[in-house]
Scaffold this motif. Structure first.
Motif, PDB file in Angstrom:
ATOM      1  N   ASN A  35       0.822  -1.206   0.000  1.00  0.00           N
ATOM      2  CA  ASN A  35       0.000   0.000   0.000  1.00  0.00           C
ATOM      3  C   ASN A  35       0.857   1.257   0.000  1.00  0.00           C
ATOM      4  O   ASN A  35       0.366   2.351   0.246  1.00  0.00           O
ATOM      5  CB  ASN A  35      -0.952   0.004   1.205  1.00  0.00           C
ATOM      6  N   LEU A  37       3.215   2.215   2.074  1.00  0.00           N
ATOM      7  CA  LEU A  37       3.432   2.795   3.391  1.00  0.00           C
ATOM      8  C   LEU A  37       4.779   2.332   3.936  1.00  0.00           C
ATOM      9  O   LEU A  37       5.303   1.288   3.538  1.00  0.00           O
ATOM     10  CB  LEU A  37       2.320   2.386   4.356  1.00  0.00           C
ATOM     11  N   CYS A  66       0.391   8.329  -5.853  1.00  0.00           N
ATOM     12  CA  CYS A  66       0.447   6.871  -5.854  1.00  0.00           C
ATOM     13  C   CYS A  66       0.486   6.271  -7.255  1.00  0.00           C
ATOM     14  O   CYS A  66       0.929   5.143  -7.439  1.00  0.00           O
ATOM     15  CB  CYS A  66      -0.764   6.307  -5.094  1.00  0.00           C
ATOM     16  N   ARG A  80      -2.215   9.087   3.819  1.00  0.00           N
ATOM     17  CA  ARG A  80      -2.306   7.778   4.464  1.00  0.00           C
ATOM     18  C   ARG A  80      -0.999   7.487   5.221  1.00  0.00           C
ATOM     19  O   ARG A  80       0.011   8.097   4.984  1.00  0.00           O
ATOM     20  CB  ARG A  80      -2.540   6.677   3.419  1.00  0.00           C
ATOM     21  N   GLY A  81      -1.039   6.535   6.107  1.00  0.00           N
ATOM     22  CA  GLY A  81       0.174   6.046   6.744  1.00  0.00           C
ATOM     23  C   GLY A  81       0.902   7.032   7.630  1.00  0.00           C
ATOM     24  O   GLY A  81       2.132   7.002   7.727  1.00  0.00           O
ATOM     25  N   LYS A  82       0.157   7.901   8.317  1.00  0.00           N
ATOM     26  CA  LYS A  82       0.810   8.913   9.158  1.00  0.00           C
ATOM     27  C   LYS A  82       1.592   8.281  10.309  1.00  0.00           C
ATOM     28  O   LYS A  82       2.689   8.736  10.655  1.00  0.00           O
ATOM     29  CB  LYS A  82      -0.233   9.886   9.700  1.00  0.00           C
ATOM     30  N   VAL A 413      -6.045  -0.235  -2.515  1.00  0.00           N
ATOM     31  CA  VAL A 413      -5.789   1.207  -2.610  1.00  0.00           C
ATOM     32  C   VAL A 413      -5.408   1.586  -4.029  1.00  0.00           C
ATOM     33  O   VAL A 413      -5.947   2.543  -4.606  1.00  0.00           O
ATOM     34  CB  VAL A 413      -4.678   1.626  -1.626  1.00  0.00           C
TER      35      VAL A 413
END
Length: 433
Positions: A35, A37, A66, A80-82, A413
């Motif tokens: 994804n 991340l 992306c 995303r992915g903070k 995603v």
């Protein structure tokens, strides 16, 4: 005991101080999940490099889009992915070390399996050898809306890495990626305000810097990576780079990193595949240790911001000569930190006079795969395997990249974003370029 010349601290225009003149240059890690991340592998890798002795760490490509990836396993910063991003920022923390995120947009330089209609200033295909593992689609010329959207993506990405805890941001404007595509007359054939003259071709870069600065504030370091030359006939030249830097002198910029070449002309790995244009090197230039240093010297003479040069440095003598000769302020080191993750510390301590260069004994087409497998080992908490045969590394790397591509294309995603993007491409008229 005499202090090593490269141990001297450097204060940046924003007030941040680099503890020494050695930087770990950006290298694509390929260790994100399906994804896009960050992962524990990346955390282990940067925790190792945080103790390398380098005063500055630059991350590998973190993409702002992306669907515009340099490879399937890039980290993407799109909201995303903070939590994962914050863990990565923390992993690269160490006293006296700055950890900056390099953010990028690939534009047309994305595998066609990931994006069959990538964005670029103009509909100019990448000129690479077909059948050599490269697959790139004809790009879609960006509309005005898409240009401003991409500028906003850079600004959003910069804010995301700042909030995650990174110490600074570096904008990738070299090596044939989107900002570099706007700068080059070969890939930018627009006739509007974004193309033509150098002033127009540099507009995208200047707007990106302005948007990023507005988001992160005056005290957060902003650097850029810029080609000293594209080394292509008709491309972005060293003379244009010098003129662009004069423009950048009036911009709020903290560090200018100079490199060169692109996928079409991969000088960054010491390879020329075709006519290098008016910047073709003299024999004296080729003989120097760091290929870009002669071109960087012309830029350094006009630059008001600190200058970092990446590419080819292997000996302490060569680095000190360039530093004391006023050709650079910071030395960028890449592959040596894979082969020996503590070589900056050992260099500054006087333990070594030459950095490792395993590529000297590898076949040219094995180098990329060999170093990428070493990155995987470091991400797994292992030491590099300097005895690994090149052909074995290439086979392993191909297998890993193939699996990563398959996992990316199957991820929920990616598929959702691809459907949305394809619908926009089908229903939006192309810009004139």
């Amino acid at each position: 005991m005499m202090t090593h010349p490269l141990s001297k601290p450097l204060e940046l225009p924003c007030g941040v101080v680099l503890s020494n003149r050695l930087a770990k240059a950006a290298m694509s890690e390929g260790l994100a999940d399906d994804n896009n991340l960050s992962t524990p592998r990346l955390e282990r890798l940067y925790r190792r490099w945080a103790g390398s002795g380098a005063g500055l760490l630059l991350s590998g490509n973190m993409q702002v889009d992306c669907l515009h990836l340099e490879r399937p396993s890039n980290v993407v910063i799109d909201g995303r992915g903070k939590t994962e991003l914050a863990r990565l920022a923390k992993a690269g923390k160490s006293p006296g070390v700055q950890f900056w995120a390099q953010i990028s947009h690939t534009g047309r330089q994305v595998d066609s399996h990931i994006n069959g209609a990538p964005l670029s200033p103009s509909a100019v295909e990448i000129d690479v050898i077909r059948g050599a593992g490269f697959s790139f689609a004809t790009p879609k010329p960006m509309t005005e809306v898409e240009i401003w959207h991409a500028i906003g993506q850079f600004a959003f990405g910069a804010k995301q890495v700042q909030e995650a805890g990174f110490d600074g941001v570096s904008l990738h404007a070299a090596h044939g990626y989107l900002i570099s595509q706007f700068l080059s007359p070969l890939s930018n054939q627009r006739s509007d305000q974004w193309g033509g003259s150098l002033e127009n071709r540099s507009r995208f870069l200047l707007e990106v810097i302005a948007a990023v600065r507005k988001e992160v504030g005056p005290k957060f370091p902003i650097g850029i990576k810029l080609n000293a030359s594209d080394f292509q006939k008709g491309g972005f030249t060293n003379a244009e780079c010098v003129e662009l830097v004069k423009i950048l002198n009036e911009v709020d910029l903290d560090l200018l990193e100079l490199s060169g070449g692109s996928l079409e002309q991969p000088k960054v790995v010491g390879v020329a595949v075709k006519d290098e244009g008016e910047d073709a090197p003299r024999a004296s230039t080729v003989a120097r240790e760091a290929y870009f240093i002669a071109f960087a010297g012309a830029v350094r003479k006009v630059a008001r911001m600190p200058v970092m040069v990446t590419g080819g440095f292997r000996t302490v003598a060569g680095m000190v000569e360039a530093f004391e000769g006023g050709e650079l302020d910071v030395v960028g080191l890449g592959r040596p930190l894979i082969a020996d993750p503590e070589c900056p510390r050992r260099l500054l301590a006087g333990e070594i006079a030459r950095l490792p260069s395993p590529e000297d004994s590898l076949h040219l087409f094995h180098i990329l795969g060999w170093y990428n497998i070493q990155l995987v080992r470091l991400g797994d908490g292992l030491d590099p395997d300097l005895s690994l045969p090149g052909e074995v590394a290439v086979a392993k790397f191909a297998q890993i990249e193939s699996r990563n591509m398959a996992e990316l294309l199957q991820s929920h995603v990616y598929q959702e974003l691809r459907r949305k993007y394809d619908n926009e491409v089908d229903n939006q008229p192309l810009a004139t370029a």
